[in-house]
Scaffold this motif. Structure first.
Motif, PDB file in Angstrom:
ATOM      1  N   THR A  99      30.573 -15.887 -59.773  1.00 24.59           N
ATOM      2  CA  THR A  99      30.546 -14.930 -58.293  1.00 24.59           C
ATOM      3  C   THR A  99      28.703 -14.355 -58.310  1.00 24.59           C
ATOM      4  O   THR A  99      28.663 -14.054 -56.809  1.00 24.59           O
ATOM      5  N   TYR A 100      29.315 -13.935 -58.817  1.00 24.90           N
ATOM      6  CA  TYR A 100      27.688 -13.607 -59.432  1.00 24.90           C
ATOM      7  C   TYR A 100      26.720 -14.926 -59.648  1.00 24.90           C
ATOM      8  O   TYR A 100      25.654 -13.737 -58.445  1.00 24.90           O
ATOM      9  N   ALA A 101      26.303 -15.755 -59.286  1.00 25.96           N
ATOM     10  CA  ALA A 101      25.457 -16.552 -58.698  1.00 25.96           C
ATOM     11  C   ALA A 101      25.667 -16.887 -57.731  1.00 25.96           C
ATOM     12  O   ALA A 101      25.051 -17.402 -57.213  1.00 25.96           O
ATOM     13  N   ARG A 102      26.998 -16.834 -57.211  1.00 27.26           N
ATOM     14  CA  ARG A 102      27.131 -17.707 -55.936  1.00 27.26           C
ATOM     15  C   ARG A 102      26.488 -16.706 -54.408  1.00 27.26           C
ATOM     16  O   ARG A 102      25.790 -16.983 -53.771  1.00 27.26           O
ATOM     17  N   ARG A 103      26.912 -15.227 -54.864  1.00 25.86           N
ATOM     18  CA  ARG A 103      25.972 -14.208 -54.346  1.00 25.86           C
ATOM     19  C   ARG A 103      24.637 -14.297 -54.453  1.00 25.86           C
ATOM     20  O   ARG A 103      23.470 -13.915 -53.632  1.00 25.86           O
ATOM     21  N   SER A 104      23.991 -14.093 -55.699  1.00 24.87           N
ATOM     22  CA  SER A 104      22.945 -14.344 -55.649  1.00 24.87           C
ATOM     23  C   SER A 104      21.704 -15.251 -55.022  1.00 24.87           C
ATOM     24  O   SER A 104      20.671 -15.607 -54.355  1.00 24.87           O
ATOM     25  N   GLY A 105      22.288 -16.120 -55.159  1.00 24.91           N
ATOM     26  CA  GLY A 105      21.979 -17.583 -54.293  1.00 24.91           C
ATOM     27  C   GLY A 105      21.739 -17.599 -53.173  1.00 24.91           C
ATOM     28  O   GLY A 105      20.940 -18.161 -52.236  1.00 24.91           O
ATOM     29  N   GLU A 106      22.918 -17.320 -52.214  1.00 23.14           N
ATOM     30  CA  GLU A 106      23.706 -17.107 -51.074  1.00 23.14           C
ATOM     31  C   GLU A 106      22.276 -16.014 -50.589  1.00 23.14           C
ATOM     32  O   GLU A 106      21.848 -16.153 -49.233  1.00 23.14           O
ATOM     33  N   SER A 107      22.199 -15.394 -51.215  1.00 23.14           N
ATOM     34  CA  SER A 107      20.842 -14.089 -50.406  1.00 23.14           C
ATOM     35  C   SER A 107      19.654 -14.629 -50.580  1.00 23.14           C
ATOM     36  O   SER A 107      18.445 -13.987 -49.786  1.00 23.14           O
ATOM     37  N   LEU A 108      19.644 -15.920 -51.435  1.00 22.38           N
ATOM     38  CA  LEU A 108      17.768 -15.876 -50.782  1.00 22.38           C
ATOM     39  C   LEU A 108      17.341 -15.621 -49.593  1.00 22.38           C
ATOM     40  O   LEU A 108      16.944 -16.414 -49.412  1.00 22.38           O
ATOM     41  N   ALA A 109      18.785 -17.015 -49.359  1.00 22.75           N
ATOM     42  CA  ALA A 109      17.962 -17.880 -48.086  1.00 22.75           C
ATOM     43  C   ALA A 109      16.947 -18.393 -47.764  1.00 22.75           C
ATOM     44  O   ALA A 109      16.336 -18.324 -46.565  1.00 22.75           O
ATOM     45  N   LEU A 110      16.672 -19.680 -48.723  1.00 23.61           N
ATOM     46  CA  LEU A 110      15.574 -20.225 -48.657  1.00 23.61           C
ATOM     47  C   LEU A 110      16.127 -22.057 -47.892  1.00 23.61           C
ATOM     48  O   LEU A 110      16.983 -21.990 -48.363  1.00 23.61           O
ATOM     49  N   THR A 111      15.298 -22.237 -46.769  1.00 21.96           N
ATOM     50  CA  THR A 111      15.091 -23.669 -46.041  1.00 21.96           C
ATOM     51  C   THR A 111      14.549 -24.652 -47.283  1.00 21.96           C
ATOM     52  O   THR A 111      14.226 -24.552 -48.040  1.00 21.96           O
ATOM     53  N   ARG A 112      15.390 -25.146 -47.327  1.00 22.96           N
ATOM     54  CA  ARG A 112      14.869 -26.668 -47.966  1.00 22.96           C
ATOM     55  C   ARG A 112      13.117 -26.853 -47.355  1.00 22.96           C
ATOM     56  O   ARG A 112      12.169 -27.371 -48.114  1.00 22.96           O
ATOM     57  N   GLU A 113      12.788 -26.186 -46.097  1.00 29.22           N
ATOM     58  CA  GLU A 113      11.525 -26.616 -45.634  1.00 29.22           C
ATOM     59  C   GLU A 113      10.495 -25.212 -46.774  1.00 29.22           C
ATOM     60  O   GLU A 113       9.575 -25.911 -47.470  1.00 29.22           O
ATOM     61  N   GLU A 114      10.975 -24.109 -46.654  1.00 25.39           N
ATOM     62  CA  GLU A 114      10.543 -23.346 -47.909  1.00 25.39           C
ATOM     63  C   GLU A 114      10.603 -23.976 -49.291  1.00 25.39           C
ATOM     64  O   GLU A 114       9.967 -23.627 -50.551  1.00 25.39           O
ATOM     65  N   PHE A 115      11.093 -24.706 -49.502  1.00 25.32           N
ATOM     66  CA  PHE A 115      11.189 -24.712 -50.713  1.00 25.32           C
ATOM     67  C   PHE A 115      10.407 -25.524 -51.495  1.00 25.32           C
ATOM     68  O   PHE A 115       9.647 -25.425 -52.706  1.00 25.32           O
ATOM     69  N   ALA A 116      10.421 -26.585 -50.634  1.00 27.58           N
ATOM     70  CA  ALA A 116       9.375 -27.889 -50.950  1.00 27.58           C
ATOM     71  C   ALA A 116       8.135 -27.350 -50.610  1.00 27.58           C
ATOM     72  O   ALA A 116       6.889 -27.842 -51.359  1.00 27.58           O
ATOM     73  N   GLN A 117       7.624 -26.303 -49.648  1.00 28.10           N
ATOM     74  CA  GLN A 117       6.509 -25.208 -49.465  1.00 28.10           C
ATOM     75  C   GLN A 117       6.274 -24.810 -50.457  1.00 28.10           C
ATOM     76  O   GLN A 117       5.360 -24.976 -51.339  1.00 28.10           O
ATOM     77  N   LEU A 118       7.756 -24.279 -51.582  1.00 26.91           N
ATOM     78  CA  LEU A 118       6.817 -23.366 -52.580  1.00 26.91           C
ATOM     79  C   LEU A 118       6.768 -24.355 -53.467  1.00 26.91           C
ATOM     80  O   LEU A 118       5.980 -24.107 -54.798  1.00 26.91           O
ATOM     81  N   HIS A 119       7.650 -25.576 -53.654  1.00 27.99           N
ATOM     82  CA  HIS A 119       7.379 -26.709 -55.432  1.00 27.99           C
ATOM     83  C   HIS A 119       5.369 -26.882 -54.776  1.00 27.99           C
ATOM     84  O   HIS A 119       5.058 -27.363 -55.968  1.00 27.99           O
ATOM     85  N   ALA A 120       5.389 -27.257 -53.767  1.00 25.42           N
ATOM     86  CA  ALA A 120       3.893 -27.835 -53.524  1.00 25.42           C
ATOM     87  C   ALA A 120       2.577 -26.459 -53.895  1.00 25.42           C
ATOM     88  O   ALA A 120       1.720 -27.532 -54.384  1.00 25.42           O
TER      89      ALA A 120
END
Length: 203
Positions: A99-120
């Protein structure tokens, strides 16, 4: 002014604040990915976002913090902590961690584009990558202490330390899979699958 109007006004301010913060992070990552961390100034970033230098520093203490999305993303939300601790007498640890991991992950609201940007950005700037992993280790220590507190263990109990390590790794793998793939699965379903796999292993 009615309470409803006050709440609406407060909600609007919060949405604007979050939008400004997201814009700062996005532009900081874009500039870092294209020019490097030393390739632009705070003033140039502010001009792109349309804010003052003072406003920038109301949100972040440095360019590095803006790129990483600090500081509020770096800490454990109080409501999640309270819910996690209160679950001690209601459900097994693994389910509480799910439950904790679910809510923590969902609260980040990171898009695929933002993830790719941060990875770059991390690929281009070893300094950002090193800081990310260094702070991730510190967050894991804090998470282990939280688990130990729920379970009535010593803060450095190896069971709490291992639980924190395993669950944070599962959460990271699940988020990476969700943001990297074009799969129709949502984050919760991916996380559940991976936690179930871990549960099978430990059974």
């Amino acid at each position: 002014m009615s309470n409803s109007a006050e709440n609406d006004d407060g909600g609007l301010r919060e949405r604007k604040r979050r939008a400004t913060r997201a814009s700062i992070c996005s532009v900081a990552r874009e500039l870092t990915a294209s020019s490097g961390l030393s390739g632009f100034t705070v003033e140039e970033l502010c001009e792109r976002v349309g804010i003052s230098r003072r406003t920038f520093f109301n949100y972040f203490p440095s360019k590095e913090d803006a790129v990483l999305g600090h500081d509020e993303d770096a800490h454990f939300p109080e409501d999640l902590v309270a819910e996690f601790l209160a679950s001690a007498k209601k459900e097994p640890l693994l389910e509480a961690l799910r439950t904790y991991a679910r809510r923590s992950g969902e609260s980040l609201a990171l898009t695929r584009e933002e993830f790719a940007q941060l990875h770059a950005v991390m690929q281009r700037e070893p300094e950002i990558l090193a800081r990310f992993f260094g702070e991730s280790i510190e967050r894991e220590r804090e998470f282990a202490a939280l688990i130990a507190r729920r379970e009535g263990m010593a803060p450095n109990d190896p069971r709490a330390v291992l639980s924190a390590h395993v669950v944070r790794h599962i959460a990271w793998v699940s988020m990476h899979e969700f943001l990297s793939a074009e799969s129709p699965q949502n984050y919760r379903d991916i996380l559940d699958t991976n936690i179930d796999a871990a549960g099978y292993l430990f059974r």
